[in-house]
Design a protein around this motif. Structure first.
Motif, PDB file in Angstrom:
ATOM      1  N   HIS B  93       0.859  -1.182   0.000  1.00 39.37           N
ATOM      2  CA  HIS B  93       0.000   0.000   0.000  1.00 39.37           C
ATOM      3  C   HIS B  93       0.892   1.228   0.000  1.00 39.37           C
ATOM      4  O   HIS B  93       1.949   1.219   0.642  1.00 39.37           O
ATOM      5  N   PRO B  94       0.506   2.284  -0.706  1.00 42.35           N
ATOM      6  CA  PRO B  94       1.353   3.482  -0.745  1.00 42.35           C
ATOM      7  C   PRO B  94       1.686   4.022   0.635  1.00 42.35           C
ATOM      8  O   PRO B  94       2.732   4.629   0.842  1.00 42.35           O
ATOM      9  N   SER B  95       0.788   3.797   1.584  1.00 45.54           N
ATOM     10  CA  SER B  95       1.026   4.351   2.912  1.00 45.54           C
ATOM     11  C   SER B  95       2.137   3.613   3.633  1.00 45.54           C
ATOM     12  O   SER B  95       2.721   4.145   4.573  1.00 45.54           O
ATOM     13  N   GLY B  96       2.400   2.357   3.231  1.00 49.06           N
ATOM     14  CA  GLY B  96       3.406   1.571   3.915  1.00 49.06           C
ATOM     15  C   GLY B  96       2.937   1.072   5.266  1.00 49.06           C
ATOM     16  O   GLY B  96       3.723   0.571   6.056  1.00 49.06           O
ATOM     17  N   LEU B 331      12.157  -0.613  -5.284  1.00 52.71           N
ATOM     18  CA  LEU B 331      11.207  -1.702  -5.532  1.00 52.71           C
ATOM     19  C   LEU B 331       9.828  -1.066  -5.705  1.00 52.71           C
ATOM     20  O   LEU B 331       9.302  -0.458  -4.775  1.00 52.71           O
ATOM     21  N   VAL B 332       9.295  -1.200  -6.901  1.00 54.27           N
ATOM     22  CA  VAL B 332       8.028  -0.536  -7.197  1.00 54.27           C
ATOM     23  C   VAL B 332       6.963  -1.578  -7.453  1.00 54.27           C
ATOM     24  O   VAL B 332       7.186  -2.530  -8.209  1.00 54.27           O
ATOM     25  N   TYR B 340       3.785   2.390  -6.724  1.00 58.61           N
ATOM     26  CA  TYR B 340       4.273   2.962  -5.475  1.00 58.61           C
ATOM     27  C   TYR B 340       5.421   2.111  -4.956  1.00 58.61           C
ATOM     28  O   TYR B 340       5.487   0.910  -5.185  1.00 58.61           O
ATOM     29  N   THR B 341       6.325   2.780  -4.262  1.00 56.98           N
ATOM     30  CA  THR B 341       7.511   2.073  -3.774  1.00 56.98           C
ATOM     31  C   THR B 341       7.145   1.196  -2.582  1.00 56.98           C
ATOM     32  O   THR B 341       6.242   1.516  -1.809  1.00 56.98           O
ATOM     33  N   ASP B 343       8.501  -0.714   0.890  1.00 54.48           N
ATOM     34  CA  ASP B 343       9.539  -0.599   1.908  1.00 54.48           C
ATOM     35  C   ASP B 343      10.316  -1.896   2.062  1.00 54.48           C
ATOM     36  O   ASP B 343      11.508  -1.897   2.330  1.00 54.48           O
ATOM     37  N   ALA B 345      10.417  -6.298   0.895  1.00 53.61           N
ATOM     38  CA  ALA B 345       9.969  -7.319  -0.038  1.00 53.61           C
ATOM     39  C   ALA B 345       9.098  -8.359   0.655  1.00 53.61           C
ATOM     40  O   ALA B 345       8.740  -9.373   0.080  1.00 53.61           O
TER      41      ALA B 345
END
Lengths: 352, 956
Positions: B93-96, B331-332, B340-341, B343, B345
């Motif tokens: 998720h973009p929010s991480g 890592l996208v 989105y990247t 954080d 894997a």
């Protein structure tokens, strides 16, 4: 594994940086500079050099006062571009201090005091030009007489140019001559046809030399269009409006007006249309806005040339339209995807 | 098969495609990972509700989480195994942020659950098929993860003109759809047919970019073979042609109106992956448990497309594609334009993961430092939504949200084309996202503020209404009080019965006093706690404690008020003997009493206000001021009372102890005043020690109170002991006691009455309780009162007989009684009216109870009036002039009193203003001084008047 965390997009068009844009514009002035050097001697090049040095020094000084990274901002080439544009706009034999005054005023007051690159409401080069034009009218009107030089083959030597700029060339009057626009402006009560026959500045040699200059800038401008650095809207609008104005008035009053071709190929018509009016920072944003903005410049150029106090009016026309650019922007928003019609003005709350 | 017309859209960019890398290898099928992480929220809408618990064994395809509401979806076990945990895990998720995930440990058997294909989908009801798709966990696999059945339902809003299958896949690097079309052409077509059966569109178009020739060829071959009406529209490669709105414009030439959905213009878009999933669900009964994902990027040695189970950790896939960890820089998840990247894997593949881009530093270099916008307009030329990105940036940076909205910021699809072309490396999309969320937040805050405003206004209206009601009540009381005092004076005269010994102090008064003490200690405790909390900055505690303190304060104030009511009622009786000799003292006493009553009323009002606005420091300060005033006034009343009693005793020497006590009291009062002043000052400058000072003030007050009490007691005892030689004094003491009892009893009555009204206000049912309990108490109290009144009269009667002035006193008392009776009548009438308002049923109760009381009161009144008439007749017989004189004097008194009250109110107002507007302090202070002068004048006049009245009475 420390992974980079940034928001999309993750890729950018390689190589097309702001500095690249500035460099390309500077390169596009090269044909014009070459022709001017060929016609008027080394003066133009010396002017450009003086202007460049002054501009970089001013920019660096102000940046360090503003506590900004000097190297980072100098590398964007924007100061250099301003200097080059001013250098080619000034007469080739103008004293060095006029150039320095123009450039430092352009960089310090017209650009950095407004917040630097991207924040100046007026075209810095034209602000500098207008300042010296108003302040020092005599040196600013001394363009070299092309006709005699080209005809006799005795162009000013490099040393002579240096002498003219840094010291005083005693026999400078022997070289200077009115520009075609100047000549036409001061034809007084003589009608056009006679003026073109009698006035020295309106002889074909003089007119042709200015035609060459304008053609050279046209070439550079087309290059910018091809590189997609500028869009066609502004130059076409400027030249189109000038053409229409000149054409219409020439139709009404053949005897007292010049032909549209004369207007398009003398003075700073092409230079202004492709290099000055297209300055993105101080011009309009949308395509429609650019058309209106350009047309305004074209009309103003004709008005100043014909009825104003100056033989050429590019600088003042551009500055006047700079004033109105934000207003035009408000009324020329493009129609956004999914909207029936474009929004106009700034009426908050209105929706369509 | 005709070739559909292709339109165009504004802007767009041509980034390097980078699609060839991942198409070199055939479709990969990675082995099972050691665990599958299945987030419960893989789609837009509510997260799914887990159906399994830790330790459960599940079969492949078994539903492990069910949809949780309308906009939600189901989740199925991608393989057979055991649920090892249900916990928060990092998700893609973009929010991480983390989210709740089901952790499935595969057993490696791949045991399928029983599959129930929907073979008769053509004959089944369409809603049944939609429900079946929902059960199979089908969501849009293009990116958003919108539950497919919801989207299909929405498609019926308008007549559907186009059913567009989105196979454009415009993002660089991604080839998952391309591979899917190549691998599963037949399934795709079949899925499209099922969906077309469900939505029944006029045209079915597959939109595909011209950079997928193999896929286009296989599609065309199959479609022409089947002679299918499905069209293939090949669009030029241009990012973002795969955006829903852009593809619609490309294929139909129509634009989705701003703020609306494709369904509003009769278009439905579905991703190819979704179509294949629909096919698998309908024909094989397979739920959505796997998908095609592109593994690409220069950090991978073997970039390829894989058919991967949902929940597979990205790390597992990177390993499968031979990732070089040293080279992996970014890592996208998703493509380079809109992905989105990640954080780490460790995040799993979900239903919407179409690509994992493991990029090296060279491939996706960190962005160049942002330069100034030169408004070059390249972004504008690239924007597919035809916005003015440079203007939006300007407005975003300057936070001109309204202008940004006006420039259609919310039509931005965040495709990233503007950022891509920006020569100044400005992260435009990031600016827009930030501004969008800021605007959304502001909108929400606005809505909240509006609600709060509405609530506040409603509350204010309610408060105003209550205040008006209170004011009306107060006015009514004010009218009643002077009348009461006259009647109470008149009361003793009718019953000239034999004197009875001092009656015991009633329980009510005792209770009240005990209550006051308890309340004070409680208040003190609460204040201490509050102070501690404030020192330690326990914000929540402070609030509750503040509430407690104010509550205590109000309670205490109420109790004190009740007590103070007892004192003034008792006081006039106390003073009667002194009236004979020292009318001036009597006057002072009266004044003091008026003050007490006034201050009491004001205090009550303020306390109520305080209850509503517990944070108002100013109010609190005022209340304390008033409390102090009240105490002072009470003290003076007491002093005067005792002084008068003492003075009645001839040559009664004041003991040294008493003197000392008085001095102490004075000192304590001075201390109170000092602290009070300090408090005011502190409040003015908002000093932090306000509370400490307040605490001090409270303590000082308490001390002063105690001293006063002590002073009052010895005074009385002294008076007793010293005045023994005097014949009157024992009598007077007994009388005093009796009168106190009387007053207490009256207070009891009032309480009872109050309680009754309160209960009545509470509702119908309570009315019955009321009828049963409080009225009894009321009547008891009334009886007591009557008895006491009887008792008290004889004490005075001798004096009445002895001297004429005493007679005048009795007259007064009678008048007071009269007024009380009148007030009683009024109250009864009011209560009746109230009950009537409450409803019909209670009217019966009303008829039974209050009218009786009313009648009783009326009778009493008439009796009193009769006696009053008699006595006055007597008086008039003797002194016809003085009667009228006193009457006029009474009137004048009343007027003066009102004037004094008005002046006081004025002063209060002015001081309040003074607090609020320090700049006009001088003029206000002058005004205050003037008003004070006026008040003093009025008071002096009043004193004169009363004095003259007394003297006239004395004379006769």
């Amino acid at each position: 594994m420390a992974l980079l965390r940034i928001s999309s997009p993750h890729t950018q068009r390689a190589g097309h940086r702001t500095s690249w844009v500035m460099q390309m514009v500077i390169l596009a002035t090269l044909p014009g500079i070459a022709v001017q050097t060929w016609l008027f001697g080394w003066g133009t090049l010396i002017n450009v050099m003086i202007a460049s040095i002054a501009a970089l020094l001013c920019e660096a000084a102000i940046l360090s006062i503003r506590r900004r990274s000097v190297a980072f901002f100098l590398k964007d080439y924007s100061a250099l571009l301003t200097a080059v544009l001013l250098g080619v706009a000034l007469p080739p034999t103008v004293p060095w201090w006029v150039t320095v005054t123009a450039v430092s005023f352009a960089i310090i007051f017209a650009k950095q005091l407004y917040g630097g690159l991207g924040n100046n409401p007026f075209n810095p080069a034209m602000v500098g030009y207008a300042i010296v034009l108003v302040s020092f009218p005599v040196p600013m009107s001394q363009w070299l007489g092309v006709q005699s030089i080209v005809a006799s083959g005795e162009s000013l030597s490099f040393l002579q140019s240096l002498q003219a700029i840094f010291h005083h060339l005693p026999n400078i009057d022997g070289y200077t001559m009115a520009t075609p626009l100047d000549g036409f402006k001061n034809k007084d009560l003589v009608d056009s046809a006679t003026a073109f026959q009698t006035i020295e500045a309106l002889q074909s040699a003089s007119i042709n030399s200015w035609l060459w200059v304008n053609m050279a800038y046209l070439v550079g401008g087309v290059g910018l269009l091809w590189l997609r650095i500028i869009t066609w809207h502004t130059p076409v609008a400027v030249l189109g409006a000038l053409l229409i104005m000149a054409g219409v008035f020439h139709l009404f009053d053949m005897s007292n007006t010049a032909t549209p071709l004369f207007h398009l190929t003398t003075g700073a018509a092409m230079f202004g249309a492709f290099f000055i009016a297209t300055d993105p920072v101080s011009s309009c944003t949308s395509n429609r806005g650019k058309l209106i903005y350009g047309a305004g410049i074209g009309i103003l150029i004709y008005i100043i040339r014909t009825w104003g106090g100056y033989p050429d009016g590019v600088a003042f026309a551009v500055l006047l339209m700079n004033f109105s650019a934000p207003l035009i922007d408000y009324y020329t928003q493009p129609r956004t995807y999914g909207h029936k019609k474009a929004k106009k003005g700034l009426k908050i709350g209105e929706d369509n | 098969m005709q070739t559909p017309q292709i339109f165009s859209f504004h802007g767009g960019i041509h980034p390097e495609e980078n699609k060839a890398q991942s198409l070199q290898l055939p479709l990969g099928r990675p082995r099972l990972p050691s665990e599958l992480i299945l987030p419960l929220g893989q789609h837009i809408g509510q997260s799914s509700r887990p159906l399994v618990k830790v330790g459960d064994h599940v079969l492949k395809g078994e539903t492990i989480a069910i949809n949780n509401g309308f906009l939600s979806s189901c989740l199925h076990a991608p393989t057979s195994g055991t649920i090892t945990a249900i916990e928060e895990r990092a998700i893609a998720h973009p929010s991480g942020l983390n989210d709740l995930c089901l952790i499935l440990e595969p057993d490696g058997k791949e045991e399928w659950t029983t599959l129930n294909p929907l073979t008769e989908w053509q004959s089944n009801d369409k809603t049944d098929v939609l429900a079946y798709l929902a059960k199979m966990g089908i969501v849009g696999m293009g990116g958003a993860g919108f539950p497919t059945q919801v989207k299909l339902q929405g498609a019926h809003k308008n007549a559907l003109k186009y059913f567009i299958v989105n196979a454009a896949e415009c993002e660089p690097y991604i080839t998952a759809d391309d591979m899917l079309i190549r691998e599963k052409t037949q399934e795709l077509i079949s899925g499209i047919e099922i969906l077309q059966h469900l939505v029944n569109a006029d045209q079915v178009v597959i939109g595909i970019e011209d950079n997928k020739p193999t896929a286009i060829a296989s599609l065309n071959a199959l479609l022409s073979e089947q002679n299918s009406p499905i069209q293939v529209a090949v669009v030029p490669t241009k990012y973002p042609s795969g955006g829903e709105k852009q593809l619609i414009q490309l294929l139909t030439g129509e634009e989705v109106p701003s703020g609306q959905y494709p369904a509003d213009i009769g278009v439905l878009c579905q991703n190819v992956g979704t179509c294949v999933a629909v096919h698998d669900a309908i024909h094989y009964g397979k739920p959505l448990i796997s998908r095609f994902t592109t593994l690409t990027g220069d950090a991978l040695k073997a970039p390829q497309n894989v058919d991967v189970l949902l929940g597979t950790p990205v790390a597992h896939l990177l390993e499968y594609a031979e990732s070089q960890h040293n080279n992996l820089h970014r890592l996208v998840m998703g493509g380079p334009m809109m992905g989105y990247t990640l954080d780490s894997a460790a995040v799993p593949i979900v239903k919407t993961s179409n690509c994992i881009l493991a990029a090296t530093k060279k491939e996706l270099p960190p962005p160049a430092p942002e330069q100034a916008c030169i408004r070059c307009g390249m972004c504008e030329q690239a924007c597919p939504a035809n916005l003015l990105p440079q203007q939006l940036l300007w407005f975003s940076k300057s936070q001109e949200h309204e202008k940004a909205e006006h420039y259609n910021l919310f039509d931005c699809i965040e495709c990233g084309a503007c950022s891509y072309v920006c020569p100044s490396s400005i992260p435009l999309v990031q600016y827009y996202r930030h501004t969008k969320s800021a605007i959304r937040e502001a909108r929400e805050a606005n809505i909240k503020a509006d609600l709060a405003k509405q609530r506040f206004e409603a509350r204010k209206a309610r408060q105003d209404a209550e205040a008006a009601e209170r004011e009306a009540k107060r006015l009514a009381r004010q009218k009643a009080t002077p009348a009461k005092s006259t009647t109470s004076k008149a009361a003793p005269s009718p019953s000239k019965a034999a004197p009875t010994p001092a009656a015991p102090i009633s329980d009510e008064a005792k209770k009240l006093k005990v209550d006051v003490v308890i309340g004070k200690t409680k208040l003190k405790k609460a204040q201490k706690l509050l102070l501690e909390a404030q020192e330690n900055e326990h914000l929540e505690d402070i609030k509750t404690l503040q509430l407690q303190v104010t509550e205590q304060e109000t309670q205490l104030a109420l109790l004190e008020e009740q007590l103070s009511k007892l004192t003034p009622v008792a006081a006039p009786v106390q003073t009667t003997p002194s009236a004979q000799s020292k009318p001036a003292v009597n006057d002072e006493l009266k004044k003091a009493k008026i003050d007490v009553a006034l201050i009491g009323v004001k205090l009550k009002k303020l306390n109520k206000q305080l209850e509503e606005t517990p944070d108002d420091q100013e109010l609190k300060g005022k209340i304390t001021n008033f409390e102090i005033d009240l105490k002072a006034a009470q003290a003076t009343v007491d002093k005067l009372g005792s002084a008068s009693t003492a003075s009645t005793a001839p040559k009664a020497a004041i003991s040294d102890d008493l003197k000392k006590l008085k001095i102490d009291t004075a000192i304590a009062k001075a201390a109170v005043k000092k602290v009070e002043k300090a408090l005011q000052k502190a409040e003015e400058i908002q000093a932090p020690e306000v509370d400490a000072i307040r605490q001090q003030l409270k303590e000082a007050q308490q001390r002063a109170d105690e001293l006063e009490k002590a002073l009052a007691n010895p005074q009385s005892t002294d008076a007793k002991t010293v005045s023994t030689p005097a014949q009157n004094s024992p009598d007077a003491d007994a009388e005093k006691k009796r009168k106190i009892d009387l007053a207490i009893a009256k207070a009891g009555i009032k309480k009872a009455e109050k309680n009754i009204t309160l209960l009545k206000e509470q509702g119908k049912n309570d009315a019955e309780i009321t009828a049963s309990e409080w009225p009894k108490k009321l009547t008891e109290a009334q009886e007591k009162l009557a008895a006491l009144e009887k008792e008290s009269t004889p004490a005075i009667t001798p004096k009445v007989e002895a001297a004429v002035p005493a007679n005048a006193d009795a007259d007064k008392k009678r008048k007071i009684d009269l007024a009380i009776a009148k007030a009683g009548i009024k109250k009864a009438e009011k209560n009746i009216a109230l009950l009537k308002e409450q409803g019909k049923n209670e009217a019966e109760i009303t008829e039974s109870e209050w009218p009786k009381k009313l009648a009783e009161a009326q009778e009493k009144l008439s009796a009193l009036e009769a006696t009053d008439g008699n006595t006055t007749q007597k008086a008039t017989q003797e002194l016809p002039e003085s009667k009228t004189d006193s009457a006029t004097n009474d009137l004048a008194n009343k007027i003066k009193k009102q004037k004094i009250a008005a002046a006081k109110a004025q002063i209060n107002k002015l001081t309040k203003r003074l607090d609020n507007e320090p700049e006009v302090a001088d003029s206000i202070q002058q005004e205050i001084a003037a008003t004070r002068q006026k008040q003093e004048d009025a008071e002096a006049l009043l004193a004169q008047l009363t004095h003259s009245k007394e003297t006239t009475q004395e004379n006769h």
